[in-house]
Scaffold this motif. Structure first.
Motif, PDB file in Angstrom:
ATOM      1  N   LEU A 167      28.193  48.033  31.800  1.00 44.51           N
ATOM      2  CA  LEU A 167      27.710  47.853  30.433  1.00 44.51           C
ATOM      3  C   LEU A 167      28.846  47.795  29.418  1.00 44.51           C
ATOM      4  CD1 LEU A 167      24.652  50.307  30.386  1.00 44.51           C
ATOM      5  CD2 LEU A 167      24.597  47.815  30.535  1.00 44.51           C
ATOM      6  N   LEU A 168      29.898  48.578  29.656  1.00 45.37           N
ATOM      7  CA  LEU A 168      30.961  48.736  28.660  1.00 45.37           C
ATOM      8  C   LEU A 168      32.046  47.671  28.759  1.00 45.37           C
ATOM      9  CD1 LEU A 168      31.445  52.610  28.940  1.00 45.37           C
ATOM     10  CD2 LEU A 168      30.402  51.391  27.031  1.00 45.37           C
ATOM     11  N   GLY A 169      32.240  47.092  29.951  1.00 39.03           N
ATOM     12  CA  GLY A 169      33.406  46.243  30.189  1.00 39.03           C
ATOM     13  C   GLY A 169      33.512  45.052  29.265  1.00 39.03           C
ATOM     14  N   GLU A 170      32.460  44.279  29.160  1.00 41.53           N
ATOM     15  CA  GLU A 170      32.508  43.055  28.364  1.00 41.53           C
ATOM     16  C   GLU A 170      32.728  43.336  26.878  1.00 41.53           C
ATOM     17  OE1 GLU A 170      32.984  39.173  28.164  1.00 41.53           O
ATOM     18  OE2 GLU A 170      32.088  39.919  30.023  1.00 41.53           O
ATOM     19  N   PRO A 171      31.917  44.196  26.255  1.00 38.18           N
ATOM     20  CA  PRO A 171      32.160  44.447  24.828  1.00 38.18           C
ATOM     21  C   PRO A 171      33.503  45.109  24.553  1.00 38.18           C
ATOM     22  CG  PRO A 171      30.407  45.875  25.678  1.00 38.18           C
ATOM     23  CD  PRO A 171      30.679  44.863  26.724  1.00 38.18           C
ATOM     24  N   PHE A 172      33.967  45.964  25.460  1.00 36.46           N
ATOM     25  CA  PHE A 172      35.247  46.624  25.236  1.00 36.46           C
ATOM     26  C   PHE A 172      36.401  45.631  25.335  1.00 36.46           C
ATOM     27  CE2 PHE A 172      38.772  49.547  26.662  1.00 36.46           C
ATOM     28  CZ  PHE A 172      38.873  50.248  25.470  1.00 36.46           C
ATOM     29  N   SER A 173      36.345  44.731  26.320  1.00 35.75           N
ATOM     30  CA  SER A 173      37.407  43.724  26.445  1.00 35.75           C
ATOM     31  C   SER A 173      37.410  42.784  25.232  1.00 35.75           C
ATOM     32  CB  SER A 173      37.249  42.942  27.751  1.00 35.75           C
ATOM     33  OG  SER A 173      36.039  42.208  27.773  1.00 35.75           O
ATOM     34  N   ASP A 174      36.231  42.433  24.725  1.00 38.83           N
ATOM     35  CA  ASP A 174      36.171  41.614  23.511  1.00 38.83           C
ATOM     36  C   ASP A 174      36.763  42.356  22.311  1.00 38.83           C
ATOM     37  OD1 ASP A 174      35.018  39.425  24.731  1.00 38.83           O
ATOM     38  OD2 ASP A 174      32.964  39.991  24.215  1.00 38.83           O
ATOM     39  N   LYS A 175      36.479  43.641  22.231  1.00 37.57           N
ATOM     40  CA  LYS A 175      36.997  44.456  21.132  1.00 37.57           C
ATOM     41  C   LYS A 175      38.529  44.472  21.137  1.00 37.57           C
ATOM     42  CE  LYS A 175      36.772  49.235  19.383  1.00 37.57           C
ATOM     43  NZ  LYS A 175      36.174  50.572  19.612  1.00 37.57           N
TER      44      LYS A 175
END
Length: 549
Positions: free
Chosen positions: A423-431
């Motif tokens: 759940l966290l990987g995609e939004p965190f990498s975009d951030k």
């Protein structure tokens, strides 16, 4: 007839181990789970970009030259580890290629200056290049109150380097007595307090405290808890510089594979090891080969694991064959943090080199509290620090024309945190990428982006078989260093050895190459192959624990 050796894993430690085993006269096969070599130093090629997935900082080129100089039946284990010719040669830090004549047959290694550009959250930066005059000038500009402290730090860190690295770096701490004999020196050098505490002795300004303590994060260590003996990293870099393999770290890996195969070694891919086969012989437990995940049994006279230390004992060896490395003991060791690494390719606009360098450390607004979040509280904080690697500033061949290849690495808690990275990987990498864009490190990045991929602690746990998804093995605490770090020779099972970041001396590219030499010396001693300098294997009571159940 030559004895047979198996090495589990083709990381840099495993490849260095394979080369050394071939030089000792063994017939060696390296077994690799993935479809190519490197382990943590695996290479990803996609959309015309070449991404090193793991280590990118190369230092102590002598260690690499030493490996490429080995020949079959010529282990060279008795020669000086640090010959005078490799000390005090400033040219290797600042000029031209720096790999030596044997290395140049396999890979081109060039120095990188500055070593790192270190950005603070207020936009100021420090270019660390190891040059005392340059360092003093930058301290004068950023923290003039710390000039005198730098002189004292320089003196004391040099003493730690000379004792801790040049004299003790290759000491194998196989028994407690060896450790006890060096403690007075460590106390005298004040090398047992924490590294950050050590830096605070000399520097009042938080910026200088960070410059002279952050480097242990690149080997999995929390500056607030690693012992101050790691201040020697400052002098390791200052003495030999920071280097880059043209073509990326993967080019170094390919060179090591080529050398290993030239010496007669064999490497097998898609060959995951499911079990280390242990038998009882004359009342002892002895490793006699492995069983692959597909059921194939391979027999050997010795086995060396370059896999994760905890995975090796918890997953590859049945519990009845373990005593000194039983489940409770292995699980009690604190593991290093993990990483989120974002690999990205983008269109160049010509401005990249105005702000960035090859290696960049971008520090967040918090230092000590962020470290507590990662290592102690094990939470994903709203802010972060990162290491941004832009190798195409040095080697444009790693990207299509008019583009750059880069990765940025963010320390995060290991999977003992129970964070859900699906759940966290995609939004965190975009951030992370938006931060680089919006803060002006790579302005307009999101519009220029043509490739993005990333790995999380799940990659380390499930693809690299790393316990709890740790990125660097056991955390380098004082109580997990030297004798207290996992041993390169198994206490439980004869003819089983370990190499790499999880065992002595520790993590980092130079250390895993040192680990291979240390393990080779143990094997040479056990198999009566070569004379080993007595100071390298002090007071070994090696085989006594084997009968224990």
């Amino acid at each position: 007839m030559a004895k047979k050796a198996l090495v589990i894993g083709s990381g840099i430690g495993g490849l260095a181990m394979g080369i050394r085993l071939q030089s000792l006269g063994f017939d060696t096969t390296i077994l690799e789970k993935l479809d190519g070599p490197g382990g943590r130093a695996y290479v990803r090629k996609i959309d015309g970009f070449t991404f090193d997935m793991g280590p990118t900082v190369i230092t102590v080129p002598h260690f690499i030259e030493e490996l490429f100089a080995l020949e079959r039946g010529q282990p060279c284990l008795s020669e000086p580890d640090f010959p005078p010719t490799i000390l005090g040669d400033d040219k290797r830090v600042k000029e031209g290629t720096s790999g030596g004549p044997h290395t140049s047959r396999y890979v081109q290694i060039v120095p990188i200056l500055p070593f790192y550009r270190i950005y603070y959250d207020d936009g100021s930066f420090f270019d660390y290049d190891g040059d005392p005059a340059s360092t003093r000038a930058q301290i004068q500009a950023l923290a003039p109150e710390d000039l005198e402290g730098y002189e004292r730090f320089h003196r004391d860190a040099k003493a730690i380097f000379e004792r801790g690295f040049l004299e003790l770096g290759y000491t194998y701490f196989g028994d407690l007595g060896t450790m006890l004999r060096v403690i007075p020196d460590l106390l005298r050098l004040d090398a047992v307090r924490t590294l950050l505490g050590f830096a605070k002795k000399y520097f009042k300004n938080p910026k200088m405290q960070q410059v002279f303590s952050f480097e242990t994060l690149l080997v999995g260590g929390n500056p607030m808890s690693v012992p101050a003996i790691y201040a020697m990293i400052h002098f390791v870099e200052k003495t030999w510089g920071i280097h880059f393999a043209m073509g990326g770290t993967g080019a170094l890996v390919r060179g090591l594979v080529k050398k290993f195969e030239e010496l007669g070694g064999t490497i097998r891919y898609h060959a995951e090891v499911a079990k280390i086969n242990v038998v009882r012989e004359n009342g002892k437990k002895v490793a006699r080969g492995v069983t692959l995940a597909g059921g194939e049994v391979l027999r050997a006279d010795l086995v060396v694991s370059n896999g994760d230390y905890a995975h090796t004992y918890l997953r590859l060896i049945e519990p009845q064959f373990r005593f000194w490395n039983s489940d409770p003991i292995v699980k009690a060791r604190r593991q290093s943090m993990s990483l989120v690494v974002v690999y990205f390719g983008f269109k160049a606009d010509g401005s990249e080199a105005t702000k960035l360098r090859h290696h960049n450390i971008i520090l967040g607004p918090r230092y000590e509290e962020l470290l507590r979040d990662i290592f102690g509280r094990k939470i994903l904080a709203k802010d972060f620090s990162q290491y941004l690697h832009v190798p195409t500033l040095t080697d444009p061949s790693l990207a299509p024309p008019g583009h750059h290849a880069a990765y940025t690495l963010v320390p995060v808690p290991h999977n003992g945190s129970r964070l859900d990275w699906e759940l966290l990987g995609e939004p965190f990498s975009d951030k992370i990428l938006r931060f680089l864009d919006e803060r002006g490190y790579l302005p307009g990045l999101m519009n220029r982006l043509v490739h993005k991929s990333f790995v999380t602690p799940d990659y380390f746990e499930h693809t690299l078989n790393s316990y709890l998804g740790n990125a660097f093995g056991p955390e380098p605490l004082l109580v997990q260093s030297a004798f207290f770090r996992p041993h390169n020779r198994s206490e439980d099972i004869a003819n089983l050895y370990l190499v790499g970041a999880g065992v002595q001396p520790g993590a980092g590219t130079p250390s895993v190459m040192m680990s291979a030499k240390m393990t080779a010396r143990l094997i040479a001693q056990d198999f009566g192959i070569a004379d080993i300098p007595s100071h390298e294997l002090e007071a070994e009571s090696a085989r006594e624990p084997l009968a224990a159940e």
